[in-house]
Motif scaffolding. Structure first.
Motif, mmCIF file in Angstrom:
data_model
loop_
_atom_site.group_PDB
_atom_site.id
_atom_site.type_symbol
_atom_site.label_atom_id
_atom_site.label_comp_id
_atom_site.label_asym_id
_atom_site.label_seq_id
_atom_site.Cartn_x
_atom_site.Cartn_y
_atom_site.Cartn_z
ATOM 1 N N GLN A 135 51.113 18.340 -53.425
ATOM 2 C CA GLN A 135 50.086 17.749 -52.920
ATOM 3 C C GLN A 135 48.950 18.277 -52.350
ATOM 4 O O GLN A 135 47.599 18.056 -52.446
ATOM 5 N N SER A 178 40.955 18.556 -56.425
ATOM 6 C CA SER A 178 42.488 18.764 -55.185
ATOM 7 C C SER A 178 43.414 18.146 -56.133
ATOM 8 O O SER A 178 43.396 17.130 -57.841
ATOM 9 N N ALA A 180 45.541 15.693 -56.459
ATOM 10 C CA ALA A 180 44.936 14.102 -56.161
ATOM 11 C C ALA A 180 44.489 13.778 -58.226
ATOM 12 O O ALA A 180 45.170 12.815 -58.684
ATOM 13 N N ASN A 181 43.732 14.027 -57.380
ATOM 14 C CA ASN A 181 42.385 13.936 -58.842
ATOM 15 C C ASN A 181 42.842 14.595 -60.812
ATOM 16 O O ASN A 181 42.895 14.268 -61.096
ATOM 17 N N LEU A 183 45.955 15.426 -61.452
ATOM 18 C CA LEU A 183 46.790 13.622 -61.594
ATOM 19 C C LEU A 183 46.452 12.964 -62.581
ATOM 20 O O LEU A 183 46.127 12.038 -63.405
ATOM 21 N N ASN A 184 45.010 12.500 -61.496
ATOM 22 C CA ASN A 184 44.268 11.526 -62.089
ATOM 23 C C ASN A 184 43.295 11.185 -63.302
ATOM 24 O O ASN A 184 43.485 10.859 -64.249
ATOM 25 N N HIS A 185 43.176 12.746 -63.778
ATOM 26 C CA HIS A 185 42.559 12.872 -65.048
ATOM 27 C C HIS A 185 43.480 13.643 -66.134
ATOM 28 O O HIS A 185 43.297 13.963 -66.777
ATOM 29 N N GLY A 186 44.589 13.703 -65.302
ATOM 30 C CA GLY A 186 45.532 14.185 -66.380
ATOM 31 C C GLY A 186 46.003 15.703 -66.080
ATOM 32 O O GLY A 186 46.427 16.317 -67.403
ATOM 33 N N THR A 189 51.170 16.407 -65.076
ATOM 34 C CA THR A 189 51.520 15.645 -64.594
ATOM 35 C C THR A 189 52.783 14.944 -63.735
ATOM 36 O O THR A 189 52.979 13.696 -63.767
ATOM 37 N N GLN A 190 53.084 14.780 -62.828
ATOM 38 C CA GLN A 190 53.345 14.752 -61.751
ATOM 39 C C GLN A 190 52.794 15.536 -60.155
ATOM 40 O O GLN A 190 52.618 16.497 -60.434
#
Length: 280
Positions: A135, A178, A180-181, A183-186, A189-190
Motif C-alpha cells: 500500500q 501511488s 492504489a492508482n 492498481l487502478n490503471h493496471g 495486479t495486486q
C-alpha cells in the motif's frame, strides 16, 4: 555463483528469489549492482533450473534508482566531444540489455515492490512480467527532476502498461504514482497490506507458475511479448511457428493425468543453454 554483494539469491521448488539487499544505500543501482544482476539473470536463464523468478527488496524503499556516482566513476560519460557523446550509446545499450533480459528470459518474472520505486527502478520493474505492490509503494520517473531523460526502458515500456496521457504526466512532472492508482490503471495486479504478505503472495504465484510445463510457460511468454509489439496478423503467424516448435503430447497427457490424480505434474526442465562462450 560467487558471493553477491548487492543481492541475495535463493531457490525453492524451482522458484528463484532474488532480493536487493543494500538497504543502507536505498538499494541504489551502481556498477556492482549492474554486473551482479546481469550475471545472475544470465545464469538463471542459461541453467534452466528455475521456472519462475521473484524480485523483492529490503529496507525503506524497493530502490531509489541510479546511484549518481555511476556517472562520475566507473561508467563516466564524456559529453564534451562528439566521440564521447557517441560512446554514451554503447554504455546505455549495455545497461538496457540487462533489464531487457528480465523481459526476454525463459521464465516469468514477478517484481514485489514496497516503498519507493524510483528512477532506474521503474525501468527495471516495467521489464518484469507482473508487478505486486504494498500500500505504501509509489513509482516516480525521477530522471526529469535531475535534468535527464529516462533512458533504460521506462519511456519505451511504460506506454505499453499505462494510458499515454498518464505516462506523459508522470514523465514530464516527476510526480509520484501511488500503489492504489497503479492498481487502478493496471501497472500492478495486486496491492498488499504488508511487505511480508506481498512477498508471500508473489512466491505463491511463482510456485503456481513453476508447476506448469516450463516449455509452455516459455512459449506463452514469447507469444505475449511478440503480440504486444506486432499486429494481430503477424502475431498469429508467429503463434503457428511457435506452437509447431513446442507442441508436446507427453506434457499435455501429464498435465491431464496429474489433474485427475490430484498430484503435482512432473515435467522435464528447460534444457540448459550453451553458447560459444561456454565452450573451450
Amino acid at each position: 555463483m560467487d558471493k553477491l554483494n548487492c543481492f541475495s539469491l535463493t531457490m525453492n521448488d524451482h522458484v528463484a528469489h532474488l532480493v536487493l539487499n543494500k538497504p543502507e544505500s536505498l538499494n541504489t543501482m551502481h556498477p556492482t549492482f549492474w554486473r551482479e544482476l546481469d550475471t545472475v539473470l544470465h545464469q538463471l536463464n542459461n541453467e534452466g533450473k528455475a521456472r519462475a523468478l521473484v524480485i523483492s527488496s529490503t529496507g525503506k524503499h524497493f530502490s531509489a534508482g541510479m546511484a549518481l556516482e555511476t556517472f562520475s566513476g566507473a561508467i563516466s560519460m564524456d559529453a564534451d566531444s562528439p566521440e564521447g557523446r557517441a560512446a554514451i550509446y554503447d554504455s546505455l545499450t549495455d545497461m538496457q540489455s540487462t533489464f531487457t533480459l528480465l523481459e526476454s528470459m525463459r521464465i516469468p518474472v514477478i517484481a514485489a515492490i514496497h516503498g519507493g520505486c524510483i528512477g532506474g527502478a521503474v525501468d527495471m520493474v516495467t521489464a518484469c512480467c507482473i508487478r505486486y505492490a504494498t500500500q505504501d509503494a509509489f513509482f516516480c520517473i525521477q530522471e526529469i527532476n535531475i535534468g535527464m531523460v529516462a533512458d533504460v526502458g521506462t519511456l519505451q515500456r511504460l506506454p505499453k502498461l499505462l494510458p499515454m496521457g498518464l505516462v506523459k504526466e508522470l514523465a514530464y512532472t516527476g510526480r509520484r504514482l501511488s500503489a492504489a492508482n497503479a492498481l487502478n490503471h493496471g501497472l500492478v495486479t495486486q496491492v498488499f497490506d504488508t511487505q511480508e504478505a506481498m512477498v508471500a503472495g508473489a512466491l505463491a504465484c511463482a510456485k503456481e507458475m513453476a508447476n506448469k510445463p516450463p516449455v509452455a510457460i516459455w512459449g506463452t511468454k514469447q507469444a505475449i511479448n511478440y503480440a504486444r509489439d506486432h499486429s494481430v496478423e503477424d502475431s498469429l503467424r508467429q503463434m503457428g511457428w511457435l506452437q509447431g516448435a513446442i507442441w508436446s503430447n507427453p506434457h499435455i497427457r501429464e498435465a491431464i493425468v496429474a489433474a485427475k490424480e490430484k498430484r503435482p505434474a512432473n515435467f522435464p526442465p528447460l534444457t540448459p543453454l550453451k553458447g560459444f562462450k561456454t565452450y573451450g
